[in-house]
Motif scaffolding. Structure first.
Motif, PDB file in Angstrom:
ATOM      1  N   PHE A  49      45.523 -51.958  37.622  1.00  0.00           N
ATOM      2  CA  PHE A  49      44.622 -50.811  37.388  1.00  0.00           C
ATOM      3  C   PHE A  49      43.858 -50.465  38.668  1.00  0.00           C
ATOM      4  CE2 PHE A  49      40.134 -49.748  36.638  1.00  0.00           C
ATOM      5  CZ  PHE A  49      40.220 -48.571  35.897  1.00  0.00           C
ATOM      6  N   LEU A  50      43.307 -51.504  39.304  1.00  0.00           N
ATOM      7  CA  LEU A  50      42.525 -51.297  40.524  1.00  0.00           C
ATOM      8  C   LEU A  50      43.435 -50.956  41.699  1.00  0.00           C
ATOM      9  CD1 LEU A  50      39.690 -51.503  41.830  1.00  0.00           C
ATOM     10  CD2 LEU A  50      40.191 -53.912  42.283  1.00  0.00           C
ATOM     11  N   ALA A  53      44.641 -47.358  42.292  1.00  0.00           N
ATOM     12  CA  ALA A  53      43.667 -46.479  42.957  1.00  0.00           C
ATOM     13  C   ALA A  53      43.533 -46.831  44.441  1.00  0.00           C
ATOM     14  CB  ALA A  53      42.309 -46.582  42.263  1.00  0.00           C
ATOM     15  N   VAL A  54      43.628 -48.125  44.757  1.00  0.00           N
ATOM     16  CA  VAL A  54      43.550 -48.561  46.160  1.00  0.00           C
ATOM     17  C   VAL A  54      44.708 -47.961  46.959  1.00  0.00           C
ATOM     18  CG1 VAL A  54      43.759 -50.567  47.690  1.00  0.00           C
ATOM     19  CG2 VAL A  54      42.315 -50.712  45.647  1.00  0.00           C
ATOM     20  N   GLU A  56      46.419 -45.256  46.208  1.00  0.00           N
ATOM     21  CA  GLU A  56      46.254 -43.799  46.241  1.00  0.00           C
ATOM     22  C   GLU A  56      45.357 -43.371  47.414  1.00  0.00           C
ATOM     23  OE1 GLU A  56      47.813 -42.170  43.628  1.00  0.00           O
ATOM     24  OE2 GLU A  56      47.169 -40.137  44.079  1.00  0.00           O
ATOM     25  N   ILE A  57      44.212 -44.034  47.575  1.00  0.00           N
ATOM     26  CA  ILE A  57      43.320 -43.640  48.669  1.00  0.00           C
ATOM     27  C   ILE A  57      43.907 -44.044  50.027  1.00  0.00           C
ATOM     28  CG2 ILE A  57      41.847 -45.710  48.419  1.00  0.00           C
ATOM     29  CD1 ILE A  57      40.724 -42.254  49.675  1.00  0.00           C
ATOM     30  N   SER A  60      46.628 -41.528  50.798  1.00  0.00           N
ATOM     31  CA  SER A  60      46.050 -40.186  50.938  1.00  0.00           C
ATOM     32  C   SER A  60      45.308 -40.032  52.261  1.00  0.00           C
ATOM     33  CB  SER A  60      45.092 -39.888  49.783  1.00  0.00           C
ATOM     34  OG  SER A  60      45.772 -39.936  48.559  1.00  0.00           O
ATOM     35  N   ARG A  79      52.961 -37.363  49.219  1.00  0.00           N
ATOM     36  CA  ARG A  79      52.288 -38.490  48.561  1.00  0.00           C
ATOM     37  C   ARG A  79      53.043 -38.917  47.303  1.00  0.00           C
ATOM     38  NH1 ARG A  79      46.050 -37.765  46.892  1.00  0.00           N
ATOM     39  NH2 ARG A  79      46.930 -36.294  45.397  1.00  0.00           N
ATOM     40  N   PHE A 131      42.395 -56.122  48.152  1.00  0.00           N
ATOM     41  CA  PHE A 131      41.189 -55.294  48.262  1.00  0.00           C
ATOM     42  C   PHE A 131      39.956 -56.080  47.837  1.00  0.00           C
ATOM     43  CE2 PHE A 131      38.314 -52.376  45.905  1.00  0.00           C
ATOM     44  CZ  PHE A 131      37.925 -51.541  46.934  1.00  0.00           C
TER      45      PHE A 131
ATOM     46  N   ASP B  52      40.230 -36.331  45.549  1.00  0.00           N
ATOM     47  CA  ASP B  52      40.829 -36.795  44.311  1.00  0.00           C
ATOM     48  C   ASP B  52      41.052 -38.311  44.373  1.00  0.00           C
ATOM     49  OD1 ASP B  52      42.777 -36.468  41.929  1.00  0.00           O
ATOM     50  OD2 ASP B  52      44.125 -37.188  43.507  1.00  0.00           O
ATOM     51  N   ALA B  53      41.611 -38.784  45.484  1.00  0.00           N
ATOM     52  CA  ALA B  53      41.876 -40.215  45.652  1.00  0.00           C
ATOM     53  C   ALA B  53      40.578 -40.999  45.858  1.00  0.00           C
ATOM     54  CB  ALA B  53      42.829 -40.432  46.823  1.00  0.00           C
ATOM     55  N   VAL B  54      39.625 -40.387  46.552  1.00  0.00           N
ATOM     56  CA  VAL B  54      38.328 -41.037  46.778  1.00  0.00           C
ATOM     57  C   VAL B  54      37.624 -41.277  45.438  1.00  0.00           C
ATOM     58  CG1 VAL B  54      36.008 -40.680  47.732  1.00  0.00           C
ATOM     59  CG2 VAL B  54      38.017 -40.111  49.113  1.00  0.00           C
ATOM     60  N   GLU B  56      39.056 -41.493  42.485  1.00  0.00           N
ATOM     61  CA  GLU B  56      39.850 -42.451  41.712  1.00  0.00           C
ATOM     62  C   GLU B  56      39.456 -43.899  42.054  1.00  0.00           C
ATOM     63  OE1 GLU B  56      42.257 -40.981  39.729  1.00  0.00           O
ATOM     64  OE2 GLU B  56      43.177 -42.799  38.904  1.00  0.00           O
ATOM     65  N   ILE B  57      39.364 -44.212  43.344  1.00  0.00           N
ATOM     66  CA  ILE B  57      39.012 -45.585  43.730  1.00  0.00           C
ATOM     67  C   ILE B  57      37.542 -45.872  43.415  1.00  0.00           C
ATOM     68  CG2 ILE B  57      38.611 -44.975  46.176  1.00  0.00           C
ATOM     69  CD1 ILE B  57      39.837 -48.366  44.808  1.00  0.00           C
ATOM     70  N   SER B  60      37.336 -46.406  39.665  1.00  0.00           N
ATOM     71  CA  SER B  60      38.120 -47.584  39.275  1.00  0.00           C
ATOM     72  C   SER B  60      37.426 -48.881  39.664  1.00  0.00           C
ATOM     73  CB  SER B  60      39.510 -47.550  39.938  1.00  0.00           C
ATOM     74  OG  SER B  60      40.220 -46.406  39.529  1.00  0.00           O
ATOM     75  N   GLU B  61      36.908 -48.929  40.887  1.00  0.00           N
ATOM     76  CA  GLU B  61      36.235 -50.149  41.342  1.00  0.00           C
ATOM     77  C   GLU B  61      35.000 -50.428  40.486  1.00  0.00           C
ATOM     78  OE1 GLU B  61      34.669 -50.092  45.342  1.00  0.00           O
ATOM     79  OE2 GLU B  61      34.601 -52.282  45.436  1.00  0.00           O
ATOM     80  N   ARG B 136      32.982 -44.410  52.676  1.00  0.00           N
ATOM     81  CA  ARG B 136      33.056 -44.597  51.238  1.00  0.00           C
ATOM     82  C   ARG B 136      31.702 -44.998  50.625  1.00  0.00           C
ATOM     83  NH1 ARG B 136      35.569 -47.429  47.171  1.00  0.00           N
ATOM     84  NH2 ARG B 136      35.406 -49.426  48.197  1.00  0.00           N
TER      85      ARG B 136
END
Lengths: 229, 229
Positions: A49-50, A53-54, A56-57, A60, A79, A131, B52-54, B56-57, B60-61, B136
């Motif tokens: 899950f985490l 997202a890691v 993705e950023i 990106s 992407r 991460f 969008d990716a920023v 998401e993380i 999520s975190e 971030r």
């Protein structure tokens, strides 16, 4: 903890986990947890899950900075070609992660160790663990080794890959075989057109036309996807 | 640069951009760029890609750490309720971002300033710009003010919200009106069942049954989504 994994990570990528329990968790499939309830283990799904997202950023930010003049649509397509089951599972395999995942016996027999979605989840879970253990910089350093050089080598396309999308869409409910059949080449050589059907067994899923076989196949897959969805 | 935006960001959130060009870019819609080609502006779509990716993380975190005992499925459902058009557009509005977006005249007339997808994109673009400008940590600090308190107050559900999903699915091609119609209440009072149809005009999109009206509506929306997709 698998000592071979620890030393492979150190030797190949210079990665040394502080919290080895996180690394264990990343390499533990739910089927293993279910078969060893007495051990009270955690499976890798929360880390996945985490890690999703890691990744993705990480991808990106790289693309945003690497291609300062690209419009959003082109960035998004590239992407999508990188952040997908096909690519992530191949990264996991290349890093030999498939050797170390702890699976239940039933899933092992079912061939789960080679299953693309399992390997994708594993790749995400590993990056989620990295991460948490060492921060985003460590993930970027790892991805600089296993992903970015492939982007620079042009291994991913910023065109939508309808053939892959169709394959993945159809495989949601298990393996399927589809086939691209060249029906005709028409027109003079300087303006040749190719006609292709994409078939599943005897069923025509879609038809496409293009200036070469590959383009016609992509067009056929695009039509098939639109019809099926 | 809009001085009112700069001072509102400073006063409400303690945010001070170093690179004001980034802030400008985040608040520039493509329709404005198209109407002012002579200015050579950039629209906010690339920042939206990154933001969008920023987001998401960041979300999520937070969820991963806030709910250490939740299984992945529950985390994923709650994330989906937070990272969506409805929520992001409301965050943008609450921060008054809608007042500052630069729009083309045509889009202004079309009511784009209040359009949920535009506000969602704007919220993402702003966070993408903040990430580039200050890293971030600055995004986390901002989101701690505008999003996390709402999560703690229980404003988002970890149940799939099929009614919202159905509404968003149908609105892809413009505004639609759907209606939930209570057909019947059956059974004794301690085991009452409600039957609901979800309608679009005269067309029944789906039917659902549940222990209360809300549950029956969710069930009907779920059926409708499955049929439509």
């Amino acid at each position: 903890m698998d000592a071979a994994l620890v030393s492979e990570l150190r030797a190949r990528y210079g990665i040394e986990f502080q919290n080895l329990a996180l690394l264990d968790e990343a390499f533990t499939h739910s089927s293993y947890v279910n078969e060893h309830r007495e051990l009270g283990l955690r499976d890798n799904e929360r880390l996945e899950f985490l890690g999703d997202a890691v990744m993705e950023i990480t991808v990106s930010e790289y693309l945003y900075k690497k291609y300062p003049d690209w419009p959003e649509g082109k960035l998004t397509r590239l992407r999508a070609a990188i952040v997908c089951t096909k690519s992530f599972s191949s990264f996991a395999k290349e890093a030999h992660f498939d050797r170390y995942i702890r699976l239940g016996k039933g899933e092992e027999k079912n061939g789960a160790r080679a299953r693309a979605t399992l390997l994708e989840d594993l790749f995400e879970a590993f990056n989620g663990a990295l991460f948490l253990d060492q921060g985003r910089g460590a993930v970027v350093k790892f991805i600089e080794q296993v992903v970015f050089p492939k982007i620079e080598a042009g291994e991913f396309s910023d065109q939508t890959d309808y053939k892959t999308n169709l394959q993945e869409f159809l495989q949601q409910d298990g393996e399927v075989e589809i086939e691209y059949k060249l029906l005709a080449e028409v027109g003079p050589s300087h303006a040749r057109q190719f006609e292709v059907d994409v078939m599943m067994g005897d069923r025509v899923l879609g038809s496409g036309v293009g200036r070469n076989k590959k383009a016609a196949e992509q067009a056929a897959a695009k039509v098939a996807l639109a019809k099926l969805k």
